[in-house]
Design a protein around this motif. Structure first.
Motif, PDB file in Angstrom:
ATOM      1  N   ALA A  91      27.341  46.584  34.333  1.00  0.00           N
ATOM      2  CA  ALA A  91      28.328  47.506  35.071  1.00  0.00           C
ATOM      3  C   ALA A  91      29.535  46.513  35.720  1.00  0.00           C
ATOM      4  CB  ALA A  91      27.723  48.308  36.163  1.00  0.00           C
ATOM      5  N   LYS A  92      28.829  45.508  36.383  1.00  0.00           N
ATOM      6  CA  LYS A  92      29.691  44.411  36.928  1.00  0.00           C
ATOM      7  C   LYS A  92      30.789  43.856  35.953  1.00  0.00           C
ATOM      8  CE  LYS A  92      26.381  43.594  41.002  1.00  0.00           C
ATOM      9  NZ  LYS A  92      25.982  42.542  41.665  1.00  0.00           N
ATOM     10  N   ILE A  93      30.139  43.506  34.860  1.00  0.00           N
ATOM     11  CA  ILE A  93      30.948  42.888  33.808  1.00  0.00           C
ATOM     12  C   ILE A  93      32.052  43.708  33.280  1.00  0.00           C
ATOM     13  CG2 ILE A  93      31.146  41.774  31.618  1.00  0.00           C
ATOM     14  CD1 ILE A  93      30.154  39.862  33.693  1.00  0.00           C
ATOM     15  N   LEU A  94      31.770  44.946  33.118  1.00  0.00           N
ATOM     16  CA  LEU A  94      32.662  46.010  32.556  1.00  0.00           C
ATOM     17  C   LEU A  94      33.712  45.963  33.670  1.00  0.00           C
ATOM     18  CD1 LEU A  94      33.744  47.753  30.732  1.00  0.00           C
ATOM     19  CD2 LEU A  94      32.148  49.619  31.451  1.00  0.00           C
ATOM     20  N   LEU A  95      33.392  46.442  34.928  1.00  0.00           N
ATOM     21  CA  LEU A  95      34.481  46.592  36.114  1.00  0.00           C
ATOM     22  C   LEU A  95      35.175  45.189  36.243  1.00  0.00           C
ATOM     23  CD1 LEU A  95      35.631  48.216  38.408  1.00  0.00           C
ATOM     24  CD2 LEU A  95      33.910  47.401  39.997  1.00  0.00           C
ATOM     25  N   THR A  96      34.640  43.817  36.213  1.00  0.00           N
ATOM     26  CA  THR A  96      35.432  42.828  36.253  1.00  0.00           C
ATOM     27  C   THR A  96      36.611  42.921  34.913  1.00  0.00           C
ATOM     28  OG1 THR A  96      33.482  41.711  37.195  1.00  0.00           O
ATOM     29  CG2 THR A  96      35.181  40.221  36.408  1.00  0.00           C
ATOM     30  N   ILE A  97      36.208  43.169  33.927  1.00  0.00           N
ATOM     31  CA  ILE A  97      37.216  43.012  32.756  1.00  0.00           C
ATOM     32  C   ILE A  97      38.163  44.005  33.120  1.00  0.00           C
ATOM     33  CG2 ILE A  97      37.375  43.476  30.460  1.00  0.00           C
ATOM     34  CD1 ILE A  97      34.574  42.452  30.036  1.00  0.00           C
ATOM     35  N   VAL A  98      37.936  45.344  33.560  1.00  0.00           N
ATOM     36  CA  VAL A  98      39.017  46.274  33.698  1.00  0.00           C
ATOM     37  C   VAL A  98      39.914  45.988  34.837  1.00  0.00           C
ATOM     38  CG1 VAL A  98      39.299  48.630  34.867  1.00  0.00           C
ATOM     39  CG2 VAL A  98      37.754  48.155  32.950  1.00  0.00           C
ATOM     40  N   LEU A  99      39.526  45.474  35.996  1.00  0.00           N
ATOM     41  CA  LEU A  99      40.315  45.055  37.114  1.00  0.00           C
ATOM     42  C   LEU A  99      41.075  43.668  36.713  1.00  0.00           C
ATOM     43  CD1 LEU A  99      37.785  45.376  40.076  1.00  0.00           C
ATOM     44  CD2 LEU A  99      39.599  46.926  39.432  1.00  0.00           C
ATOM     45  N   ASN A 100      40.623  42.616  36.012  1.00  0.00           N
ATOM     46  CA  ASN A 100      41.332  41.737  35.527  1.00  0.00           C
ATOM     47  C   ASN A 100      42.415  41.898  34.499  1.00  0.00           C
ATOM     48  OD1 ASN A 100      40.460  39.059  36.506  1.00  0.00           O
ATOM     49  ND2 ASN A 100      38.538  39.647  35.837  1.00  0.00           N
ATOM     50  N   VAL A 101      41.931  42.866  33.595  1.00  0.00           N
ATOM     51  CA  VAL A 101      42.860  43.063  32.389  1.00  0.00           C
ATOM     52  C   VAL A 101      43.922  43.826  32.897  1.00  0.00           C
ATOM     53  CG1 VAL A 101      43.201  44.501  30.295  1.00  0.00           C
ATOM     54  CG2 VAL A 101      41.261  42.973  30.576  1.00  0.00           C
ATOM     55  N   THR A 102      43.797  44.920  34.023  1.00  0.00           N
ATOM     56  CA  THR A 102      44.777  45.353  34.823  1.00  0.00           C
ATOM     57  C   THR A 102      45.739  44.651  35.489  1.00  0.00           C
ATOM     58  OG1 THR A 102      43.239  47.481  35.144  1.00  0.00           O
ATOM     59  CG2 THR A 102      45.246  47.287  36.498  1.00  0.00           C
ATOM     60  N   VAL A 103      45.363  43.629  36.350  1.00  0.00           N
ATOM     61  CA  VAL A 103      46.152  42.810  36.914  1.00  0.00           C
ATOM     62  C   VAL A 103      46.959  41.813  35.983  1.00  0.00           C
ATOM     63  CG1 VAL A 103      46.299  40.820  38.628  1.00  0.00           C
ATOM     64  CG2 VAL A 103      44.532  42.579  39.046  1.00  0.00           C
TER      65      VAL A 103
END
Length: 169
Positions: A91-103
């Motif tokens: 869950a943490k990895i997925l959220l990290t990826i979503v946030l990083n890819v967004t930025v």
């Protein structure tokens, strides 16, 4: 091996490993995301690919700078707002990826077009609502299915080798 140790083995554990992890992810990402996006914009041909290869080193440097100085600090501040200590690794990895890819995709949608065309214009802003969702989708799936798993596998292999050396010593 406990679950916690297993989870941490997939991530960098020091600055040197963090740099290696970032280099792996950024190299794989730039060399796959950029060709797909440029191919969709200009057509998939050998000539387009060769022209795009000329700007890849510049794009790679820009992406690493964006990650180090914008995405990582911003995502680091936002993550605690959305996660708790008991949240799972995936869950943490997925959220990290979503946030990083967004930025990164928000920024690179403009910068990528400027570097690719060789001049700064308002075109990326005028076409932003059309281009950014596509760029985000391409980047997200490449990150989640390709770049991140390979980098985490590399980290796990490094930590496994280190553990073997420690046990045999």
């Amino acid at each position: 091996m406990s679950e916690q140790v297993h989870q941490e083995a997939r991530l960098p554990q020091n600055a040197k490993e963090g740099i290696l992890f970032m280099l792996i992810v950024s190299f794989l990402s730039v060399n796959t995301i950029a060709p797909v996006i440029v191919g969709l914009e200009r057509g998939f041909s050998l000539q387009v690919y060769v022209e795009m290869l000329q700007i890849l080193p510049i794009m790679w440097i820009i992406v690493m700078l964006v990650v180090m100085f914008i995405a990582r600090p911003l995502v680091g501040k936002v993550m605690p707002l959305f996660t708790a200590e008991e949240d799972g690794f995936n869950a943490k990895i997925l959220l990290t990826i979503v946030l990083n890819v967004t930025v990164i995709s928000l920024i690179m949608t403009c910068i990528g077009m400027w570097v690719g065309t060789g001049h700064i214009s308002l075109d990326p802003m005028q076409q932003f609502l059309h281009i950014w969702p596509r760029n985000f989708g391409i980047a997200f799936w490449i990150e989640i299915l390709f770049a991140q798993p390979i980098a985490r596998f590399a980290m796990k292999q490094i930590h496994t080798m280190q553990e073997r050396k420690t046990v045999s010593a």
